[in-house]
Write a protein that holds these residues in place. Sequence first.
Motif, PDB file in Angstrom:
ATOM      1  N   LEU A 433      -8.282   2.999 -28.557  1.00  0.00           N
ATOM      2  CA  LEU A 433      -7.297   2.148 -27.911  1.00  0.00           C
ATOM      3  C   LEU A 433      -7.855   0.734 -27.773  1.00  0.00           C
ATOM      4  CD1 LEU A 433      -6.140   4.514 -25.069  1.00  0.00           C
ATOM      5  CD2 LEU A 433      -4.547   3.310 -26.542  1.00  0.00           C
ATOM      6  N   ARG A 434      -6.993  -0.260 -27.929  1.00  0.00           N
ATOM      7  CA  ARG A 434      -7.389  -1.655 -27.703  1.00  0.00           C
ATOM      8  C   ARG A 434      -6.282  -2.355 -26.923  1.00  0.00           C
ATOM      9  NH1 ARG A 434     -11.066   0.644 -29.099  1.00  0.00           N
ATOM     10  NH2 ARG A 434     -12.581   0.234 -30.739  1.00  0.00           N
ATOM     11  N   PHE A 435      -6.685  -3.357 -26.161  1.00  0.00           N
ATOM     12  CA  PHE A 435      -5.721  -4.107 -25.362  1.00  0.00           C
ATOM     13  C   PHE A 435      -6.029  -5.588 -25.494  1.00  0.00           C
ATOM     14  CE2 PHE A 435      -4.100  -5.501 -21.045  1.00  0.00           C
ATOM     15  CZ  PHE A 435      -2.756  -5.340 -21.369  1.00  0.00           C
ATOM     16  N   THR A 436      -5.029  -6.381 -25.812  1.00  0.00           N
ATOM     17  CA  THR A 436      -5.258  -7.811 -26.016  1.00  0.00           C
ATOM     18  C   THR A 436      -5.246  -8.596 -24.719  1.00  0.00           C
ATOM     19  OG1 THR A 436      -2.893  -8.201 -26.375  1.00  0.00           O
ATOM     20  CG2 THR A 436      -4.234  -7.748 -28.324  1.00  0.00           C
ATOM     21  N   GLY A 437      -4.696  -8.013 -23.635  1.00  0.00           N
ATOM     22  CA  GLY A 437      -4.588  -8.726 -22.369  1.00  0.00           C
ATOM     23  C   GLY A 437      -5.682  -8.342 -21.390  1.00  0.00           C
ATOM     24  N   HIS A 438      -5.425  -8.587 -20.101  1.00  0.00           N
ATOM     25  CA  HIS A 438      -6.397  -8.356 -19.033  1.00  0.00           C
ATOM     26  C   HIS A 438      -6.213  -6.947 -18.476  1.00  0.00           C
ATOM     27  CE1 HIS A 438      -8.629  -8.886 -15.288  1.00  0.00           C
ATOM     28  NE2 HIS A 438      -9.095 -10.036 -15.764  1.00  0.00           N
ATOM     29  N   TYR A 439      -7.303  -6.179 -18.446  1.00  0.00           N
ATOM     30  CA  TYR A 439      -7.207  -4.773 -18.057  1.00  0.00           C
ATOM     31  C   TYR A 439      -6.720  -4.594 -16.620  1.00  0.00           C
ATOM     32  CZ  TYR A 439      -9.253  -2.948 -22.313  1.00  0.00           C
ATOM     33  OH  TYR A 439      -9.456  -2.589 -23.625  1.00  0.00           O
ATOM     34  N   TYR A 440      -7.224  -5.397 -15.690  1.00  0.00           N
ATOM     35  CA  TYR A 440      -6.832  -5.178 -14.299  1.00  0.00           C
ATOM     36  C   TYR A 440      -5.357  -5.508 -14.085  1.00  0.00           C
ATOM     37  CZ  TYR A 440      -6.517  -5.405  -9.243  1.00  0.00           C
ATOM     38  OH  TYR A 440      -6.119  -5.204  -7.947  1.00  0.00           O
ATOM     39  N   GLU A 441      -4.887  -6.590 -14.673  1.00  0.00           N
ATOM     40  CA  GLU A 441      -3.464  -6.914 -14.514  1.00  0.00           C
ATOM     41  C   GLU A 441      -2.609  -5.756 -15.012  1.00  0.00           C
ATOM     42  OE1 GLU A 441      -0.020 -10.109 -15.869  1.00  0.00           O
ATOM     43  OE2 GLU A 441      -1.441  -9.265 -17.295  1.00  0.00           O
ATOM     44  N   PHE A 442      -2.962  -5.218 -16.178  1.00  0.00           N
ATOM     45  CA  PHE A 442      -2.183  -4.131 -16.765  1.00  0.00           C
ATOM     46  C   PHE A 442      -2.216  -2.893 -15.871  1.00  0.00           C
ATOM     47  CE2 PHE A 442      -1.826  -0.518 -19.806  1.00  0.00           C
ATOM     48  CZ  PHE A 442      -0.557  -0.791 -20.293  1.00  0.00           C
ATOM     49  N   ASN A 443      -3.419  -2.440 -15.487  1.00  0.00           N
ATOM     50  CA  ASN A 443      -3.530  -1.215 -14.693  1.00  0.00           C
ATOM     51  C   ASN A 443      -2.851  -1.348 -13.331  1.00  0.00           C
ATOM     52  OD1 ASN A 443      -5.170  -0.502 -16.856  1.00  0.00           O
ATOM     53  ND2 ASN A 443      -6.657   0.545 -15.571  1.00  0.00           N
ATOM     54  N   LYS A 444      -3.038  -2.478 -12.691  1.00  0.00           N
ATOM     55  CA  LYS A 444      -2.462  -2.693 -11.366  1.00  0.00           C
ATOM     56  C   LYS A 444      -0.938  -2.717 -11.427  1.00  0.00           C
ATOM     57  CE  LYS A 444      -2.829  -3.786  -6.939  1.00  0.00           C
ATOM     58  NZ  LYS A 444      -3.446  -2.854  -5.959  1.00  0.00           N
ATOM     59  N   LYS A 445      -0.390  -3.441 -12.390  1.00  0.00           N
ATOM     60  CA  LYS A 445       1.059  -3.595 -12.461  1.00  0.00           C
ATOM     61  C   LYS A 445       1.761  -2.289 -12.826  1.00  0.00           C
ATOM     62  CE  LYS A 445       1.267  -8.004 -11.478  1.00  0.00           C
ATOM     63  NZ  LYS A 445       1.888  -8.479 -10.212  1.00  0.00           N
ATOM     64  N   ILE A 446       1.207  -1.535 -13.774  1.00  0.00           N
ATOM     65  CA  ILE A 446       1.899  -0.300 -14.148  1.00  0.00           C
ATOM     66  C   ILE A 446       1.763   0.754 -13.048  1.00  0.00           C
ATOM     67  CG2 ILE A 446       1.634  -0.753 -16.607  1.00  0.00           C
ATOM     68  CD1 ILE A 446      -0.559   1.319 -16.722  1.00  0.00           C
ATOM     69  N   SER A 447       0.641   0.742 -12.322  1.00  0.00           N
ATOM     70  CA  SER A 447       0.485   1.684 -11.206  1.00  0.00           C
ATOM     71  C   SER A 447       1.487   1.367 -10.103  1.00  0.00           C
ATOM     72  CB  SER A 447      -0.941   1.635 -10.657  1.00  0.00           C
ATOM     73  OG  SER A 447      -1.883   2.019 -11.635  1.00  0.00           O
ATOM     74  N   ASN A 448       1.637   0.080  -9.783  1.00  0.00           N
ATOM     75  CA  ASN A 448       2.604  -0.325  -8.758  1.00  0.00           C
ATOM     76  C   ASN A 448       4.026  -0.002  -9.178  1.00  0.00           C
ATOM     77  OD1 ASN A 448       0.579  -1.272  -7.106  1.00  0.00           O
ATOM     78  ND2 ASN A 448       0.873  -3.426  -7.625  1.00  0.00           N
ATOM     79  N   TRP A 449       4.321  -0.226 -10.472  1.00  0.00           N
ATOM     80  CA  TRP A 449       5.665   0.080 -10.956  1.00  0.00           C
ATOM     81  C   TRP A 449       5.966   1.571 -10.809  1.00  0.00           C
ATOM     82  CZ3 TRP A 449       7.341   3.361 -14.791  1.00  0.00           C
ATOM     83  CH2 TRP A 449       8.689   3.264 -15.143  1.00  0.00           C
ATOM     84  N   ALA A 450       5.036   2.413 -11.221  1.00  0.00           N
ATOM     85  CA  ALA A 450       5.240   3.860 -11.121  1.00  0.00           C
ATOM     86  C   ALA A 450       5.377   4.291  -9.662  1.00  0.00           C
ATOM     87  CB  ALA A 450       4.079   4.595 -11.788  1.00  0.00           C
TER      88      ALA A 450
END
Length: 708
Positions: A433-450
């Motif tokens: 897996l690879r991610f072009t953006g910032h890991y914390y922004e991604f993990n935090k936002k999707i966790s909050n959304w869920a």
Amino acid sequence: MNPLKLLPTRTNSKYERLPGADSNGSPFNSVSLKKYRWRSPSPGAERFPGFVKLSLSRLLILATTSILCLSLIIIGGYRGHRRIHTEKPPAQSSYPWERFEKFTGYFNGVGTLVPKSQWTPEQHYMSQNITVKPPVNTKPSSHPPLDPFAFNPYSEYLSDEYKSEHFEVKECYLDEAETVRLPNVFAYNGLPQNISEPSFGSYGVLGLRDDVCWERFGRFGPYGYGYEREEGGLGLAEKSEKVGSGKVWKQQAKIDYRNVNWGEAQQRCYEKNKKRFQNETAPTDKHARAEWRPKKPVARQAYILRSYTGYKYDDHQLLTMRAMITELSLKTGGEYDVHLLVQVRDDSIPIWTDREIYQKTLEESVPEEFWGITTLWSEQLMKLYYPTPFPDNFDNPSGQPIHGVYRGAHFPLFWFAQQHPEYDYYWNWEMDLRFTGHYYEFNKKISNWAKQQPRKGLWERSSRYYMPELHGSWSDFAKMVEEETFMDPDGPVWGPVTFPNAGMLPMLNETKPPRTYLEDEYEWGVGEEADLITFNPIFDPSKTNWVFRDDVDGYSRAFPIPPRRIAIITVSRLSKRLLDIAHKETYKMRHTMFPEMWPPSIALHHGLKAAYVPHPVYFDRLWPLDYMDQIFNHPKKPTDSVFGWGEHNQLGSSFYYNSGFAGSLWRRWFGYKENKEGGSWLELTTTGRMCLRSTLLHPIKWERGPTE
């Protein structure tokens, strides 16, 4: 030699062979489409015995016996595989999607950057049959028209609201002396003109920044990309187009990573911030206690990378792992711990009885900077931890043993969670897996959304791809799914799913619905953390021809096969609650299923909260929206499902197990040539290096390519 290989089977039964995968018309002929999920051949399969001298008579006996055994194996193999062969899809030379027009805007470089307010996605012109697009700057530029800025998703830590509810985050460092500060990463506040919109998912719905893009120097330069090993970097940019990259180094000092010990850095950071994760003790003084307001403890999360002995860690992989640890663990004051969970493929190595051998195996298998975050395991350990029998298998098309890493890939995850009960959530992550953006922004936002998703309709919404351009807002999409659910004779999932069985663990009281489905006003579940977060839809495999749909063990065959759910690839976030139930179901009840099916099915059976996150997924060409919706969300028959014989439709996406576009896009983003396109000369003579929005890519099977 395996005589069964002479038979026309699916690709080692890993997944359905893609019909027409060898077609000359496919743009991904040269890309290996075999899925890698930390699975390996049998231990010791790479070793061969020495030559043995045999007499002529013994050779004749051996040859006769071999022919007889070969005949028996072929006959038995044919009978065992006959049902699978009858299900093979018809050969096809090409697919409808291969005739769709390809996007080119992905490859517009930093020389074409514009503020989002001036950006027009490529679909806007192509869908309206506008053949002449407004011109973009195609001439080499001395500098990008916009400047990079330090991307900071941690501003909440400084807010008065956060400080009133939690203990402050204390700064962590890379070294014990606290002289080397953590690096910043840099994005551009704009987008390349005409870069495409995602076909699935939405930045806005998840709360992710959609007005910035990332190029390779700003994203990975702070972790060693672009400067030499003598300075503590990794190089990798000797022939790269690098116009304007100096603005990164003016804002971020180069860091010498040669002596960084990530395990020690994580531990120091946690110890420094330990108070944040513990329940606060009330003061003993009566007056002080009357005014006391306890601070809320912060959840801890394990981020688990799954690897194996013999895995080759490319320098690009090191950049990714450094980014994960810095952005998820060190900059959050220890909210995450990144772990490397490594399978020892040779079961003859006694890692469990000899500490020196354990350490030697670790040091031979993992780069030194990650020794301190690594845990070793083996299939033999899983056999002891989850002993047989697992009776009454419904179907095992792969023919693999239950403790093998192919069918038992979830066992070490359950074991790890039992060894590390200090975490509230566990991210199961693959090395490709690879991610072009910032890991914390991604993990935090999707966790909050869920967390904010209501349970009503959640299983049904999570079984579909969200296409904003067709479905409209997320609210419109939810209403459409609810209408379709009322038309479905199976009805909605509401709480634990009961079914005839010979024994189950008792259901949890807290997962039973507080009211009926019709009485609920989308209230139940709001504010409840998700037990399972997936990155592909959670679908019902019984309505597809996915090859492992019936690989279920331990449930009595006197009853119908249990209801199941599955999300392709095991990448997910799982709660401690889910993993504890799965562990007990496995060792107490002897229940298990194929790895990608077991955690979602546990959530289904026990009424846990599960959500597919509609993260942005891109395609390499323009699909008609109604056709795409019909193919991906409403297949006319099971054999049309994109989770089975229809998997070829995923080849041009940026995220699926067999995607060809994901790897192509990643290598082009790093400046390499792909299929004789791209490379440093093209970047230098046209619009510069690529700049992509935050995108999760899978699979990345290799990362280097030619630059010229």
